[in-house]
Design a protein around this motif. Structure first.
Motif, PDB file in Angstrom:
ATOM      1  N   GLU A 129      -3.048  50.965  39.652  1.00 45.87           N
ATOM      2  CA  GLU A 129      -2.433  49.685  39.295  1.00 45.87           C
ATOM      3  C   GLU A 129      -3.410  48.564  39.632  1.00 45.87           C
ATOM      4  OE1 GLU A 129       0.567  47.616  41.746  1.00 45.87           O
ATOM      5  OE2 GLU A 129       0.498  49.362  43.067  1.00 45.87           O
ATOM      6  N   ASP A 130      -3.362  47.497  38.872  1.00 48.59           N
ATOM      7  CA  ASP A 130      -4.211  46.333  39.129  1.00 48.59           C
ATOM      8  C   ASP A 130      -3.515  45.471  40.180  1.00 48.59           C
ATOM      9  OD1 ASP A 130      -5.884  44.172  39.150  1.00 48.59           O
ATOM     10  OD2 ASP A 130      -5.885  43.881  36.975  1.00 48.59           O
ATOM     11  N   LEU A 131      -4.150  45.318  41.326  1.00 47.21           N
ATOM     12  CA  LEU A 131      -3.563  44.547  42.425  1.00 47.21           C
ATOM     13  C   LEU A 131      -3.923  43.065  42.366  1.00 47.21           C
ATOM     14  CD1 LEU A 131      -4.204  47.089  45.316  1.00 47.21           C
ATOM     15  CD2 LEU A 131      -2.031  46.613  44.187  1.00 47.21           C
ATOM     16  N   SER A 132      -4.587  42.634  41.301  1.00 48.11           N
ATOM     17  CA  SER A 132      -5.069  41.260  41.122  1.00 48.11           C
ATOM     18  C   SER A 132      -6.296  41.029  41.997  1.00 48.11           C
ATOM     19  CB  SER A 132      -3.982  40.220  41.425  1.00 48.11           C
ATOM     20  OG  SER A 132      -3.906  39.945  42.816  1.00 48.11           O
ATOM     21  N   ASP A 133      -6.738  39.800  42.100  1.00 47.96           N
ATOM     22  CA  ASP A 133      -7.969  39.490  42.834  1.00 47.96           C
ATOM     23  C   ASP A 133      -7.705  38.800  44.167  1.00 47.96           C
ATOM     24  OD1 ASP A 133      -9.702  40.466  40.808  1.00 47.96           O
ATOM     25  OD2 ASP A 133      -9.352  38.636  39.658  1.00 47.96           O
ATOM     26  N   ILE A 134      -6.444  38.729  44.572  1.00 49.15           N
ATOM     27  CA  ILE A 134      -6.126  37.997  45.804  1.00 49.15           C
ATOM     28  C   ILE A 134      -6.187  38.945  46.999  1.00 49.15           C
ATOM     29  CG2 ILE A 134      -4.488  36.510  47.007  1.00 49.15           C
ATOM     30  CD1 ILE A 134      -3.271  35.852  44.263  1.00 49.15           C
ATOM     31  N   THR A 135      -7.279  38.852  47.732  1.00 51.59           N
ATOM     32  CA  THR A 135      -7.393  39.619  48.977  1.00 51.59           C
ATOM     33  C   THR A 135      -6.756  38.815  50.106  1.00 51.59           C
ATOM     34  OG1 THR A 135      -9.503  38.604  49.558  1.00 51.59           O
ATOM     35  CG2 THR A 135      -9.589  40.629  48.239  1.00 51.59           C
TER      36      THR A 135
END
Length: 346
Positions: free
Chosen positions: A103-109
């Motif tokens: 799944e794509d977890l987005s770019d927000i670490t």
């Protein structure tokens, strides 16, 4: 173009429909030999992890024994899911192709979510609570089928990591070698530290629970990069999080978060923990872990050709210097290493 077709094909098989026009973007990687690609555009996007076909399934750092029969990421992922820890969903794993669709977890670490500092306390409180609950659950529910329960931070591994610093963070960085007498003294001190750390009770340890290995998706904290999990002391993941080479925290805040962990862990287990002894061990572990990190970053630069972590060496050394202040019995070690790495001087 062959790679792009293969990536789209993997996603198509994972979701049950073709994505022939999906754009592909290579994502910024870490220090490992894996590559990551985003296929599609959020919210209709997926991440494909590509692994070298000839790569072993062992950790890239020192480990013992034969490579595991199952990919560690898959093995540890299954265990964490059983514990109720939020981890990325695996949609497809094609072992022969060395590709996994996630799944794509987005770019927000977690690191980027901290920017501006407005949510710092809330975010760290959540990360510390998650860690305390994970550890409490793992101590109650041990699983011999999980690779993390078959390997450990033992005396040899701690010692190897300290000498990794000597080789790369002291000798390679300074361009000098300790005298034979100094080397013998370092060997003795390193082995003594390794003995002390290895004597502590062990349990499930992520190994690199820090701001770049926690994602924030729709308000949830999602744990990633757990494939090197093993048995270690309770403080280990706290050192990774609160003495993070990428986000510096002041000591008062670190102490508050350590106390939060102790309180949450006690609430989960009923076990009382002595905060003074707990923090003293945290500082000893900080010396070991952050020396290793400084050496590792130089190794990644010189051996892997990736200078991106050099900027994090100064923070690692500042953490060690502060930990030395809390562990005055290590004054001789500080004097020895500071002769070659002046940033460690008292």
């Amino acid at each position: 173009m062959e790679l792009e077709a293969a990536l789209r094909d993997q996603v198509g098989q994972a979701i049950g429909r073709p994505v022939p026009q999906a754009p592909i973007k290579k994502l910024k990687g870490d220090a490992s030999n894996r590559s990551y690609y985003r296929v599609g555009v959020p919210p209709e996007s997926w991440v494909v992890m590509q692994m070298p076909l000839d790569a072993t399934k062992k950790s890239e750092e020192a480990t013992k024994g034969e490579p595991p029969k199952e990919l560690p990421f898959v093995n540890v992922h299954r265990y964490l899911e059983k514990l109720g820890v939020r981890v990325p969903r695996i949609l497809r794993y094609d072992e022969p192709a060395g590709m996994m669709v996630l799944e794509d977890l987005s770019d927000i670490t977690f690191e980027s979510a901290l920017e501006g500092g407005k949510h710092r306390e809330a975010l760290y409180t959540r990360a510390v609570d998650l860690l305390a609950k994970l550890r409490a659950q793992a101590e109650k529910h041990q699983d011999p089928d999980c690779l993390a329960f078959t390997r450990a931070f033992d005396e040899d591994l701690y010692d190897w990591e300290l000498h990794h610093f000597r080789e790369w963070g002291l000798e390679a960085w300074s361009g000098k070698k300790p005298t034979d007498a100094e080397r013998a003294e370092l060997d003795t001190i390193f082995r003594d530290i390794a003995k002390q750390l290895a004597a502590a009770p062990r349990g499930f340890t992520h190994r690199d629970y820090q701001s770049r290995n926690i994602m924030v998706k729709e308000g949830e904290l999602v744990v990633i990069d757990f494939q090197d999990a093993l048995q270690g002391p309770r403080q280990y993941d706290l050192v990774a999080l609160l003495r993070d080479s990428y986000v510096e925290l002041d000591r008062a805040f670190v102490d508050a978060m350590l106390e939060r962990y102790i309180a949450t862990f006690q609430q989960e287990t009923g076990e009382r923990i002595d905060p003074v002894a707990f923090k003293a061990f945290f500082d000893l572990l900080t010396v070991q872990r952050k020396l290793k990190d400084a050496g590792r970053f130089e190794f990644i630069h010189r051996v892997k050709g990736n200078p991106g972590f050099l900027v994090s060496i100064p923070a690692s050394l500042r953490y060690v210097r502060e930990a030395f202040r809390h562990r005055p019995e290590l004054a001789r070690l500080q004097a020895l290493v500071a002769k070659y790495v002046p940033e460690l001087a008292a």
